[in-house]
Design a protein around this motif. Sequence first.
Motif, short mmCIF file in Angstrom:
data_model
loop_
_atom_site.label_atom_id
_atom_site.label_comp_id
_atom_site.label_asym_id
_atom_site.label_seq_id
_atom_site.Cartn_x
_atom_site.Cartn_y
_atom_site.Cartn_z
N LYS A 74 0.81 -1.22 0.00
CA LYS A 74 0.00 0.00 0.00
C LYS A 74 0.84 1.27 0.00
N GLN A 75 2.04 1.19 0.58
CA GLN A 75 2.83 2.41 0.72
C GLN A 75 4.33 2.13 0.72
N LEU A 76 5.07 3.13 0.26
CA LEU A 76 6.53 3.09 0.26
C LEU A 76 7.00 4.09 1.31
N VAL B 225 4.78 7.32 0.56
CA VAL B 225 4.10 7.43 -0.73
C VAL B 225 2.95 6.44 -0.76
N ASP B 226 1.75 6.95 -0.96
CA ASP B 226 0.60 6.07 -1.15
C ASP B 226 0.69 5.49 -2.56
N VAL B 227 0.78 4.18 -2.68
CA VAL B 227 1.01 3.53 -3.97
C VAL B 227 -0.13 3.82 -4.94
N SER C 171 -2.57 6.40 -4.88
CA SER C 171 -2.83 7.80 -5.22
C SER C 171 -1.58 8.60 -5.57
N GLY C 172 -0.41 8.12 -5.12
CA GLY C 172 0.82 8.86 -5.32
C GLY C 172 1.02 9.98 -4.32
N LEU C 173 0.11 10.13 -3.36
CA LEU C 173 0.23 11.19 -2.36
C LEU C 173 1.47 10.98 -1.50
N VAL C 174 2.23 12.06 -1.29
CA VAL C 174 3.46 12.01 -0.49
C VAL C 174 3.25 12.83 0.78
N THR C 175 3.52 12.22 1.94
CA THR C 175 3.44 12.92 3.22
C THR C 175 4.75 12.74 3.97
N GLY C 176 5.01 13.64 4.92
CA GLY C 176 6.29 13.65 5.61
C GLY C 176 6.19 13.41 7.10
N LYS D 289 2.99 -4.18 7.64
CA LYS D 289 2.85 -5.30 6.72
C LYS D 289 2.48 -4.86 5.31
N LYS D 290 1.94 -3.66 5.17
CA LYS D 290 1.53 -3.18 3.85
C LYS D 290 2.51 -2.16 3.29
N ALA D 291 3.69 -2.10 3.90
CA ALA D 291 4.69 -1.10 3.50
C ALA D 291 5.98 -1.76 3.04
N ARG D 292 6.74 -1.03 2.24
CA ARG D 292 8.12 -1.40 1.92
C ARG D 292 8.99 -0.23 2.33
N PHE D 293 10.15 -0.53 2.91
CA PHE D 293 11.00 0.50 3.52
C PHE D 293 12.29 0.66 2.73
#
Length: 309
Positions: free
Chosen positions: A5-7, A36-38, A40-45, A94-98
């Motif tokens: 789901k997210q990077l 990064v939301d996979v 939508s592409g939305l980037v948050t910090g 579990k839904k992320a890659r780091f």
Amino acid sequence: MAELKQLIFFDFEMLCSKTGMLFEDMEAIRLGAVKVDVESGLVTGFDRHIRPQQNSPLSTFCKELTGISDSDLEKADDFPEVFKDFLFWIGGVKKARFFSWSSSDILRLKADALRHNLPQATIEKISKRYVDFQAVFTKRASRTAASVEKALSFYELSFIGKPHHPMYDSYNTLRIYESFEEHLVKTDLIMVQQFIFQEAELPPVERLSQEIKYIFQKDLGEFYSNLNDAFRMKDAWKLIKKTKKLVEKYENILLSRSGIFDEELISGVEELINFYKELQTAYREHCSYTSKIMILHEQMVEPLQKICV
């Protein structure tokens, strides 16, 4: 593994000294990341200072390098509290890659988690989903370990934000990642420049395969001319290392995602890699029999000979 789901791109600033410190003592003093939301592409910090267990004043060197002051740390939360907030911000390991730019960040996470007796199950989940993207970029494009600024420059990009600010370091690592994934021809041209042509000027893309084949045949011809039918085992090991260097120079052609290399070149590199694998197998077999001499069979070297002709 759960659906991605997210990077998460993250970076630590750590205690530091001009005279050097043991890594174990270089506690994290700031954690920055971008998500990064996979879909939508939305980037948050995410950006938080961390109060270390060591309460000595920061060195002048560390203050100048990181832009962090003692007062920033005095009012900051400790590592367990910041890490808890970091996990909440992630929203599901579990839904992320780091990703980070060098393995020092995942090593810092592991070290500080141990220091504070945090649950290792969560750290292990992150580790399993972790990518040292500097290592990937080095192997696939730059040949030598590049700084974030240098990697950006390969794509004609400049650093955005303040250097040694971990959230901006993370954001710029994301920009390198996106360029690597989206600009496939450019990434292959970076690789060819760094691994094969080095200081020489790149030819136009339409002539690239032909020029690489010329260099490849020249390298392979020189390599083949030094092959014998038999090698003493210590010389066989030197041959393996020499072959490995040649493979490393050309193997990324097989991993190309751009389609700019022709089939003849790809086939030639495949033959070299097959020879390398057979050479390693033969060496292990001869070692198992405590042989003093390793024989190179004709069927092993014949494909290389055909390329050289």
